[in-house]
Design an enzyme around this catalytic site. Sequence first.
Site, PDB file in Angstrom:
ATOM      1  N   HIS A  59      25.315 -28.365  27.130  1.00  0.00           N
ATOM      2  CA  HIS A  59      23.981 -28.046  26.607  1.00  0.00           C
ATOM      3  C   HIS A  59      23.036 -27.526  27.692  1.00  0.00           C
ATOM      4  O   HIS A  59      21.932 -27.074  27.379  1.00  0.00           O
ATOM      5  CB  HIS A  59      23.351 -29.273  25.952  1.00  0.00           C
ATOM      6  CG  HIS A  59      24.058 -29.743  24.713  1.00  0.00           C
ATOM      7  ND1 HIS A  59      24.315 -28.909  23.651  1.00  0.00           N
ATOM      8  CD2 HIS A  59      24.565 -30.961  24.377  1.00  0.00           C
ATOM      9  CE1 HIS A  59      24.949 -29.593  22.706  1.00  0.00           C
ATOM     10  NE2 HIS A  59      25.119 -30.827  23.125  1.00  0.00           N
ATOM     11  N   ASP A  66      33.562 -29.497  21.198  1.00  0.00           N
ATOM     12  CA  ASP A  66      32.653 -30.610  20.968  1.00  0.00           C
ATOM     13  C   ASP A  66      32.034 -30.469  19.575  1.00  0.00           C
ATOM     14  O   ASP A  66      31.893 -29.355  19.062  1.00  0.00           O
ATOM     15  CB  ASP A  66      31.561 -30.565  22.040  1.00  0.00           C
ATOM     16  CG  ASP A  66      30.687 -31.805  22.080  1.00  0.00           C
ATOM     17  OD1 ASP A  66      30.927 -32.655  22.948  1.00  0.00           O
ATOM     18  OD2 ASP A  66      29.746 -31.903  21.254  1.00  0.00           O
TER      19      ASP A  66
END
Length: 352
Positions: free
Chosen positions: A165, A201
Amino acid sequence: MRIVHNPDHHRHQGRLEMFRGRLVPCHETPARVDHVLAELGRRPQGPVVLPDDAGLDALLARVHAPRYLAFLGRAWDDWVALDPANAALDAIPSVWPVRGFRADLEPDNFAARLGLYSFDAGTPLTAGSWAAARAGAACALTAARAVTGGGERQAFALTRPPGHHAGADFFGGYCFLNNAAVAAQALREAGAARVAVLDIDYHHGNGTQSLFYERADVFTASIHGDPRTEYPFYLGHADERGAGPGLGHNLNLPLPRGTGWAGWAAALDAALAALGTFGADACVVSLGVDTYAGDPISGFTLDSADYTEIGRRIAAALGGRPCVWVYEGGYAVDAVGVNVVNVLEGANAAGG
Protein backbone atom coordinates in the site's frame (compact mmCIF):
# COMPACT_ATOMS: atom_id res chain seq x y z
CA MET A 1 14.17 -21.34 -1.84
CA ARG A 2 16.02 -18.87 0.35
CA ILE A 3 14.02 -17.29 3.19
CA VAL A 4 15.18 -13.78 4.15
CA HIS A 5 13.93 -12.93 7.63
CA ASN A 6 13.63 -9.41 9.08
CA PRO A 7 15.14 -9.53 12.59
CA ASP A 8 13.87 -6.02 13.36
CA HIS A 9 10.20 -6.56 12.57
CA HIS A 10 9.30 -6.64 16.29
CA ARG A 11 10.43 -3.02 16.60
CA HIS A 12 7.23 -1.94 14.85
CA GLN A 13 4.38 -2.80 17.18
CA GLY A 14 1.42 -0.45 17.04
CA ARG A 15 -0.88 -0.10 20.00
CA LEU A 16 -4.13 1.03 18.36
CA GLU A 17 -5.55 1.68 14.90
CA MET A 18 -8.72 3.39 13.68
CA PHE A 19 -11.00 0.65 12.33
CA ARG A 20 -14.63 1.20 11.37
CA GLY A 21 -14.99 4.31 13.44
CA ARG A 22 -13.25 3.27 16.65
CA LEU A 23 -9.80 2.69 18.04
CA VAL A 24 -9.04 -1.03 18.29
CA PRO A 25 -5.92 -3.13 18.94
CA CYS A 26 -3.82 -3.38 15.80
CA HIS A 27 -4.53 -6.28 13.46
CA GLU A 28 -0.98 -6.12 12.08
CA THR A 29 1.15 -7.65 14.85
CA PRO A 30 4.57 -9.30 15.28
CA ALA A 31 2.82 -12.67 15.72
CA ARG A 32 2.15 -12.65 11.98
CA VAL A 33 5.83 -13.34 11.30
CA ASP A 34 6.39 -15.43 14.41
CA HIS A 35 3.76 -17.98 13.32
CA VAL A 36 5.34 -18.28 9.87
CA LEU A 37 8.78 -18.83 11.39
CA ALA A 38 7.37 -21.48 13.72
CA GLU A 39 5.75 -23.31 10.81
CA LEU A 40 8.98 -23.12 8.81
CA GLY A 41 10.63 -24.80 11.78
CA ARG A 42 8.19 -27.68 11.39
CA ARG A 43 8.28 -27.74 7.57
CA PRO A 44 11.52 -26.15 6.33
CA GLN A 45 11.38 -24.75 2.79
CA GLY A 46 14.96 -23.55 2.54
CA PRO A 47 17.70 -21.81 4.51
CA VAL A 48 16.67 -18.83 6.63
CA VAL A 49 19.12 -15.93 6.32
CA LEU A 50 19.35 -12.31 7.44
CA PRO A 51 19.13 -9.32 5.08
CA ASP A 52 22.07 -7.40 3.67
CA ASP A 53 21.37 -3.67 3.34
CA ALA A 54 24.34 -2.78 1.13
CA GLY A 55 23.12 -0.30 -1.48
CA LEU A 56 19.65 -0.15 0.05
CA ASP A 57 19.34 3.58 0.65
CA ALA A 58 20.25 4.47 -2.91
CA LEU A 59 17.72 1.95 -4.20
CA LEU A 60 15.01 3.28 -1.87
CA ALA A 61 15.59 6.74 -3.31
CA ARG A 62 14.84 5.33 -6.77
CA VAL A 63 11.54 3.87 -5.55
CA HIS A 64 10.33 6.48 -3.04
CA ALA A 65 10.50 10.28 -2.98
CA PRO A 66 13.55 11.55 -1.06
CA ARG A 67 11.54 13.98 1.09
CA TYR A 68 9.20 11.14 2.08
CA LEU A 69 12.15 8.96 3.11
CA ALA A 70 13.59 11.87 5.07
CA PHE A 71 10.25 12.32 6.84
CA LEU A 72 10.04 8.64 7.82
CA GLY A 73 13.60 8.64 9.09
CA ARG A 74 13.01 11.50 11.51
CA ALA A 75 9.26 11.20 12.19
CA TRP A 76 9.45 9.53 15.59
CA ASP A 77 12.02 11.99 16.90
CA ASP A 78 9.85 14.87 15.67
CA TRP A 79 6.81 13.35 17.38
CA VAL A 80 8.55 12.98 20.73
CA ALA A 81 10.12 16.43 20.44
CA LEU A 82 6.61 17.91 20.53
CA ASP A 83 6.05 16.46 23.98
CA PRO A 84 8.15 13.84 25.83
CA ALA A 85 4.89 12.16 26.88
CA ASN A 86 4.37 11.24 23.21
CA ALA A 87 6.96 8.50 23.67
CA ALA A 88 4.18 6.44 25.25
CA LEU A 89 1.79 7.05 22.34
CA ASP A 90 1.75 6.09 18.67
CA ALA A 91 1.48 8.83 16.05
CA ILE A 92 -1.77 8.43 14.08
CA PRO A 93 -2.71 10.78 11.21
CA SER A 94 -5.80 12.94 11.65
CA VAL A 95 -5.72 15.51 8.83
CA TRP A 96 -5.09 15.13 5.09
CA PRO A 97 -4.65 17.35 1.98
CA VAL A 98 -7.65 16.23 -0.08
CA ARG A 99 -8.45 17.31 -3.67
CA GLY A 100 -7.64 20.94 -4.31
CA PHE A 101 -5.34 21.29 -1.30
CA ARG A 102 -1.60 21.85 -1.80
CA ALA A 103 0.84 18.98 -1.33
CA ASP A 104 3.96 20.55 -2.82
CA LEU A 105 4.95 22.33 0.39
CA GLU A 106 5.94 20.34 3.46
CA PRO A 107 4.26 21.93 6.52
CA ASP A 108 6.18 22.83 9.67
CA ASN A 109 3.42 21.36 11.84
CA PHE A 110 4.08 17.68 12.60
CA ALA A 111 0.43 16.59 12.41
CA ALA A 112 0.16 18.24 9.00
CA ARG A 113 3.36 16.53 7.80
CA LEU A 114 2.07 13.18 9.05
CA GLY A 115 -1.15 13.68 7.12
CA LEU A 116 0.66 14.88 4.01
CA TYR A 117 2.42 11.51 3.72
CA SER A 118 -0.48 9.19 4.67
CA PHE A 119 -3.88 8.13 3.40
CA ASP A 120 -5.56 6.55 6.44
CA ALA A 121 -5.79 6.61 10.23
CA GLY A 122 -5.18 2.89 10.56
CA THR A 123 -1.39 2.89 10.29
CA PRO A 124 0.20 3.95 13.58
CA LEU A 125 3.77 5.17 13.42
CA THR A 126 5.84 3.87 16.34
CA ALA A 127 9.34 4.24 17.73
CA GLY A 128 10.55 1.28 15.67
CA SER A 129 8.53 1.75 12.46
CA TRP A 130 11.39 3.15 10.38
CA ALA A 131 13.91 0.54 11.53
CA ALA A 132 11.47 -2.31 10.89
CA ALA A 133 10.36 -0.99 7.51
CA ARG A 134 13.92 -0.32 6.34
CA ALA A 135 15.04 -3.83 7.38
CA GLY A 136 12.02 -5.21 5.52
CA ALA A 137 13.09 -3.42 2.35
CA ALA A 138 16.55 -4.92 2.86
CA CYS A 139 14.88 -8.35 2.96
CA ALA A 140 13.27 -7.66 -0.42
CA LEU A 141 16.57 -6.48 -1.89
CA THR A 142 18.42 -9.51 -0.49
CA ALA A 143 15.77 -11.86 -1.87
CA ALA A 144 16.10 -10.25 -5.31
CA ARG A 145 19.85 -10.70 -5.19
CA ALA A 146 19.38 -14.36 -4.24
CA VAL A 147 17.53 -15.05 -7.50
CA THR A 148 19.76 -12.91 -9.75
CA GLY A 149 23.20 -13.95 -8.57
CA GLY A 150 22.79 -16.10 -5.52
CA GLY A 151 22.03 -19.40 -7.17
CA GLU A 152 18.32 -19.55 -6.29
CA ARG A 153 15.26 -19.62 -8.53
CA GLN A 154 12.95 -18.45 -5.76
CA ALA A 155 13.32 -16.47 -2.55
CA PHE A 156 10.92 -15.27 0.12
CA ALA A 157 11.12 -11.95 1.99
CA LEU A 158 9.59 -12.75 5.38
CA THR A 159 9.00 -9.37 6.90
CA ARG A 160 6.58 -6.92 8.40
CA PRO A 161 5.22 -4.28 8.30
CA PRO A 162 3.90 -5.16 4.83
CA GLY A 163 4.52 -2.88 1.87
CA HIS A 164 2.15 -2.97 -1.09
CA HIS A 165 0.00 0.00 0.00
CA ALA A 166 3.02 2.34 0.23
CA GLY A 167 3.49 4.66 -2.74
CA ALA A 168 6.27 6.96 -3.81
CA ASP A 169 5.43 9.45 -1.05
CA PHE A 170 2.67 7.99 1.08
CA PHE A 171 2.03 5.32 3.69
CA GLY A 172 -1.13 3.56 4.82
CA GLY A 173 -2.67 0.12 5.05
CA TYR A 174 0.01 -0.83 7.62
CA CYS A 175 2.69 -0.13 4.95
CA PHE A 176 5.58 2.37 4.95
CA LEU A 177 8.04 1.14 2.29
CA ASN A 178 6.96 -0.86 -0.75
CA ASN A 179 8.95 -4.09 -0.49
CA ALA A 180 7.54 -5.57 -3.70
CA ALA A 181 8.52 -2.45 -5.62
CA VAL A 182 12.01 -2.57 -4.09
CA ALA A 183 12.37 -6.17 -5.26
CA ALA A 184 11.05 -5.34 -8.74
CA GLN A 185 13.41 -2.38 -9.13
CA ALA A 186 16.33 -4.50 -7.91
CA LEU A 187 15.48 -7.19 -10.46
CA ARG A 188 15.38 -4.59 -13.23
CA GLU A 189 18.73 -3.16 -12.22
CA ALA A 190 20.21 -6.66 -12.08
CA GLY A 191 19.40 -7.16 -15.74
CA ALA A 192 15.79 -8.34 -16.03
CA ALA A 193 14.42 -6.34 -18.97
CA ARG A 194 10.81 -6.98 -17.99
CA VAL A 195 9.48 -7.68 -14.49
CA ALA A 196 5.98 -8.67 -13.46
CA VAL A 197 4.47 -7.95 -10.03
CA LEU A 198 1.56 -10.22 -9.11
CA ASP A 199 -0.41 -9.11 -6.06
CA ILE A 200 -2.61 -11.81 -4.49
CA ASP A 201 -3.42 -10.02 -1.25
CA TYR A 202 -7.13 -9.48 -0.51
CA HIS A 203 -6.59 -5.72 -0.60
CA HIS A 204 -5.55 -3.98 -3.80
CA GLY A 205 -1.89 -2.97 -3.92
CA ASN A 206 -2.62 0.69 -4.57
CA GLY A 207 0.93 1.74 -3.79
CA THR A 208 2.47 -0.76 -6.20
CA GLN A 209 0.08 0.22 -8.97
CA SER A 210 0.80 3.91 -8.53
CA LEU A 211 4.57 3.36 -8.57
CA PHE A 212 4.60 1.50 -11.89
CA TYR A 213 1.46 2.87 -13.60
CA GLU A 214 3.36 4.76 -16.30
CA ARG A 215 6.15 2.26 -16.84
CA ALA A 216 6.35 -0.23 -19.69
CA ASP A 217 9.10 -2.36 -18.13
CA VAL A 218 7.05 -3.52 -15.11
CA PHE A 219 3.68 -5.25 -15.50
CA THR A 220 1.42 -5.18 -12.46
CA ALA A 221 -1.50 -7.54 -11.89
CA SER A 222 -3.72 -7.68 -8.81
CA ILE A 223 -6.52 -9.98 -7.64
CA HIS A 224 -8.45 -8.30 -4.84
CA GLY A 225 -11.73 -7.32 -3.25
CA ASP A 226 -13.86 -4.95 -5.33
CA PRO A 227 -12.80 -1.37 -4.44
CA ARG A 228 -16.40 -0.20 -4.58
CA THR A 229 -16.85 -1.93 -1.23
CA GLU A 230 -13.38 -3.00 -0.04
CA TYR A 231 -10.36 -1.15 1.37
CA PRO A 232 -8.34 0.75 0.13
CA PHE A 233 -11.30 1.77 -2.07
CA TYR A 234 -9.99 4.42 -4.44
CA LEU A 235 -7.88 2.33 -6.82
CA GLY A 236 -8.14 -1.19 -8.16
CA HIS A 237 -10.93 -0.95 -10.73
CA ALA A 238 -10.80 -3.06 -13.87
CA ASP A 239 -10.60 -0.04 -16.18
CA GLU A 240 -7.24 1.06 -14.72
CA ARG A 241 -4.87 -0.24 -17.37
CA GLY A 242 -1.83 2.01 -17.03
CA ALA A 243 -1.00 5.37 -18.59
CA GLY A 244 1.52 6.75 -21.08
CA PRO A 245 4.26 4.18 -21.74
CA GLY A 246 2.57 1.93 -19.16
CA LEU A 247 -0.78 1.73 -20.94
CA GLY A 248 -1.82 -1.92 -21.07
CA HIS A 249 0.69 -2.90 -18.39
CA ASN A 250 -1.65 -2.83 -15.38
CA LEU A 251 -4.30 -5.49 -14.82
CA ASN A 252 -6.87 -5.35 -12.02
CA LEU A 253 -9.12 -8.33 -11.33
CA PRO A 254 -11.56 -7.14 -8.63
CA LEU A 255 -13.82 -9.81 -7.15
CA PRO A 256 -16.92 -9.56 -4.94
CA ARG A 257 -16.86 -10.25 -1.23
CA GLY A 258 -17.59 -13.93 -0.62
CA THR A 259 -15.62 -15.19 -3.63
CA GLY A 260 -14.40 -18.75 -3.09
CA TRP A 261 -11.74 -20.92 -4.66
CA ALA A 262 -13.37 -21.46 -8.07
CA GLY A 263 -13.80 -17.74 -8.83
CA TRP A 264 -10.49 -16.78 -7.29
CA ALA A 265 -8.56 -19.51 -9.16
CA ALA A 266 -10.10 -18.40 -12.46
CA ALA A 267 -8.81 -14.87 -11.78
CA LEU A 268 -5.36 -16.28 -10.96
CA ASP A 269 -5.29 -18.16 -14.25
CA ALA A 270 -6.23 -14.94 -16.09
CA ALA A 271 -3.46 -13.02 -14.32
CA LEU A 272 -0.88 -15.70 -15.08
CA ALA A 273 -1.93 -15.74 -18.74
CA ALA A 274 -1.42 -11.96 -18.87
CA LEU A 275 2.00 -12.32 -17.28
CA GLY A 276 2.88 -14.88 -19.93
CA THR A 277 1.79 -12.53 -22.70
CA PHE A 278 3.89 -9.73 -21.20
CA GLY A 279 6.95 -11.98 -21.33
CA ALA A 280 8.44 -11.18 -17.95
CA ASP A 281 12.03 -12.19 -17.29
CA ALA A 282 11.38 -12.25 -13.53
CA CYS A 283 8.45 -11.97 -11.16
CA VAL A 284 7.60 -10.55 -7.74
CA VAL A 285 4.60 -11.94 -5.86
CA SER A 286 2.96 -9.85 -3.16
CA LEU A 287 1.90 -12.78 -1.00
CA GLY A 288 -1.05 -11.90 1.18
CA VAL A 289 -2.98 -14.72 2.83
CA ASP A 290 -5.85 -12.51 3.98
CA THR A 291 -7.88 -14.25 1.26
CA TYR A 292 -8.40 -16.97 3.90
CA ALA A 293 -11.99 -17.63 4.99
CA GLY A 294 -11.19 -16.88 8.62
CA ASP A 295 -9.51 -13.50 8.09
CA PRO A 296 -11.10 -10.85 10.34
CA ILE A 297 -10.78 -7.87 7.98
CA SER A 298 -11.26 -9.50 4.57
CA GLY A 299 -13.98 -11.27 2.63
CA PHE A 300 -12.85 -14.19 0.44
CA THR A 301 -13.31 -17.81 1.46
CA LEU A 302 -10.15 -19.72 0.52
CA ASP A 303 -9.08 -22.59 2.78
CA SER A 304 -5.61 -23.69 3.82
CA ALA A 305 -5.32 -26.41 1.18
CA ASP A 306 -5.91 -23.85 -1.58
CA TYR A 307 -2.65 -22.10 -0.76
CA THR A 308 -0.55 -25.10 -1.77
CA GLU A 309 -2.21 -25.01 -5.18
CA ILE A 310 -1.64 -21.25 -5.45
CA GLY A 311 2.08 -21.71 -4.95
CA ARG A 312 2.17 -24.59 -7.40
CA ARG A 313 0.27 -22.74 -10.14
CA ILE A 314 2.34 -19.59 -9.93
CA ALA A 315 5.70 -21.37 -9.90
CA ALA A 316 4.63 -23.69 -12.73
CA ALA A 317 3.49 -20.75 -14.85
CA LEU A 318 6.83 -19.00 -14.36
CA GLY A 319 8.66 -22.04 -15.69
CA GLY A 320 11.80 -21.55 -13.65
CA ARG A 321 12.11 -17.78 -14.15
CA PRO A 322 13.35 -15.95 -11.05
CA CYS A 323 10.64 -15.20 -8.50
CA VAL A 324 10.69 -13.15 -5.29
CA TRP A 325 7.83 -13.79 -2.88
CA VAL A 326 7.14 -10.92 -0.48
CA TYR A 327 5.00 -11.31 2.64
CA GLU A 328 2.07 -8.89 2.74
CA GLY A 329 -1.24 -9.30 4.63
CA GLY A 330 -2.94 -12.06 6.57
CA TYR A 331 -4.62 -11.34 9.89
CA ALA A 332 -6.11 -14.67 10.98
CA VAL A 333 -2.92 -14.93 12.99
CA ASP A 334 -3.20 -18.54 14.12
CA ALA A 335 -3.56 -19.69 10.50
CA VAL A 336 -1.01 -17.51 8.71
CA GLY A 337 1.91 -19.85 9.35
CA VAL A 338 0.23 -22.86 7.77
CA ASN A 339 -1.16 -20.83 4.87
CA VAL A 340 2.11 -19.09 3.98
CA VAL A 341 4.19 -22.25 4.22
CA ASN A 342 1.62 -24.09 2.12
CA VAL A 343 2.23 -21.54 -0.65
CA LEU A 344 5.99 -21.94 -0.37
CA GLU A 345 5.69 -25.71 -0.32
CA GLY A 346 3.61 -25.66 -3.48
CA ALA A 347 6.03 -23.27 -5.14
CA ASN A 348 9.04 -25.38 -4.17
CA ALA A 349 7.40 -28.52 -5.53
CA ALA A 350 6.69 -26.89 -8.89
CA GLY A 351 9.59 -24.48 -9.29
CA GLY A 352 12.57 -25.92 -7.46
